[in-house]
Scaffold this active site. Structure first.
Site, PDB file in Angstrom:
ATOM      1  N   ILE A  83      -3.889   2.390   0.641  1.00 40.60           N
ATOM      2  CA  ILE A  83      -4.540   1.923  -0.584  1.00 40.60           C
ATOM      3  C   ILE A  83      -3.478   1.204  -1.411  1.00 40.60           C
ATOM      4  O   ILE A  83      -2.327   1.654  -1.496  1.00 40.60           O
ATOM      5  CB  ILE A  83      -5.126   3.112  -1.372  1.00 40.60           C
ATOM      6  CG1 ILE A  83      -6.266   3.745  -0.568  1.00 40.60           C
ATOM      7  CG2 ILE A  83      -5.599   2.677  -2.749  1.00 40.60           C
ATOM      8  CD1 ILE A  83      -6.791   5.025  -1.170  1.00 40.60           C
ATOM      9  N   THR A 111       0.809  -1.219   0.000  1.00 44.19           N
ATOM     10  CA  THR A 111       0.000   0.000   0.000  1.00 44.19           C
ATOM     11  C   THR A 111       0.843   1.269   0.000  1.00 44.19           C
ATOM     12  O   THR A 111       2.035   1.254   0.301  1.00 44.19           O
ATOM     13  CB  THR A 111      -0.945   0.023   1.222  1.00 44.19           C
ATOM     14  OG1 THR A 111      -0.165   0.116   2.414  1.00 44.19           O
ATOM     15  CG2 THR A 111      -1.821  -1.220   1.270  1.00 44.19           C
ATOM     16  N   ASP A 112       0.159   2.370  -0.297  1.00 44.33           N
ATOM     17  CA  ASP A 112       0.795   3.684  -0.213  1.00 44.33           C
ATOM     18  C   ASP A 112       0.517   4.277   1.166  1.00 44.33           C
ATOM     19  O   ASP A 112      -0.006   3.587   2.051  1.00 44.33           O
ATOM     20  CB  ASP A 112       0.295   4.598  -1.340  1.00 44.33           C
ATOM     21  CG  ASP A 112      -1.207   4.854  -1.300  1.00 44.33           C
ATOM     22  OD1 ASP A 112      -1.859   4.612  -0.255  1.00 44.33           O
ATOM     23  OD2 ASP A 112      -1.744   5.314  -2.324  1.00 44.33           O
ATOM     24  N   ALA A 113       0.829   5.537   1.353  1.00 43.30           N
ATOM     25  CA  ALA A 113       0.665   6.181   2.662  1.00 43.30           C
ATOM     26  C   ALA A 113      -0.791   6.231   3.114  1.00 43.30           C
ATOM     27  O   ALA A 113      -1.076   6.322   4.301  1.00 43.30           O
ATOM     28  CB  ALA A 113       1.255   7.589   2.634  1.00 43.30           C
TER      29      ALA A 113
END
Length: 141
Positions: free
Chosen positions: A22, A17-19
């Site tokens: 997601i 995931t990203d920050a």
């Protein structure tokens, strides 16, 4: 999802995931790669990208459509279905679902190439026959 699809469950981890927690877009391609690899393992290919006689299976093209986002700790299911088998390549339709919700769709063309010159070569006869048999058995079931 159809009966002819190979399915692979995948848990979404923090590294996917990203920050914002997601799934980072390129990771869907990684999930699809794992699914195709595991599909070929079911046919007896332990190292599916590396074939005998100096041949490799490589991704030639990928068309990806993103519909919804997967999030941290989701359980998703990745599918792979052969939609075209040619002399030098296999085309897969792949999808990623969270339960019944479609998250991502892709059409991935995997080509067989000569590793020394990276030029197209025919898929080995035995593999081509196995894939043909798989397609035929799935269409009957």
């Amino acid at each position: 999802m159809s009966k002819s699809e190979f399915r692979l469950p995948v848990r979404i981890y923090i590294e996917d995931t990203d920050a914002g927690e997601i799934v980072y877009y390129v990771n869907y391609l990684k999930f699809m790669e794992r699914c195709r690899t595991e599909f070929l393992r079911t046919l007896g290919y332990d190292k599916p990208a590396i074939l005998d006689d100096g041949l490799l299976l490589v991704v030639h093209s990928a068309q990806i459509d993103y519909h919804r986002s997967a999030r941290l700790d989701d359980q998703v299911e990745v599918t792979a279905e052969i939609i075209k088998l040619a002399r030098t390549y296999v085309e897969f339709k792949q999808q990623v679902f969270r339960q019944q919700e479609l998250l991502c769709t892709g059409v991935i063309r995997v080509a067989c190439v000569d590793a020394s010159v990276m030029k197209p070569r025919a898929i080995p006869t035995h593999m081509h026959q196995q894939l043909t048999h798989y397609i035929e058995s799935q269409s009957q079931g």
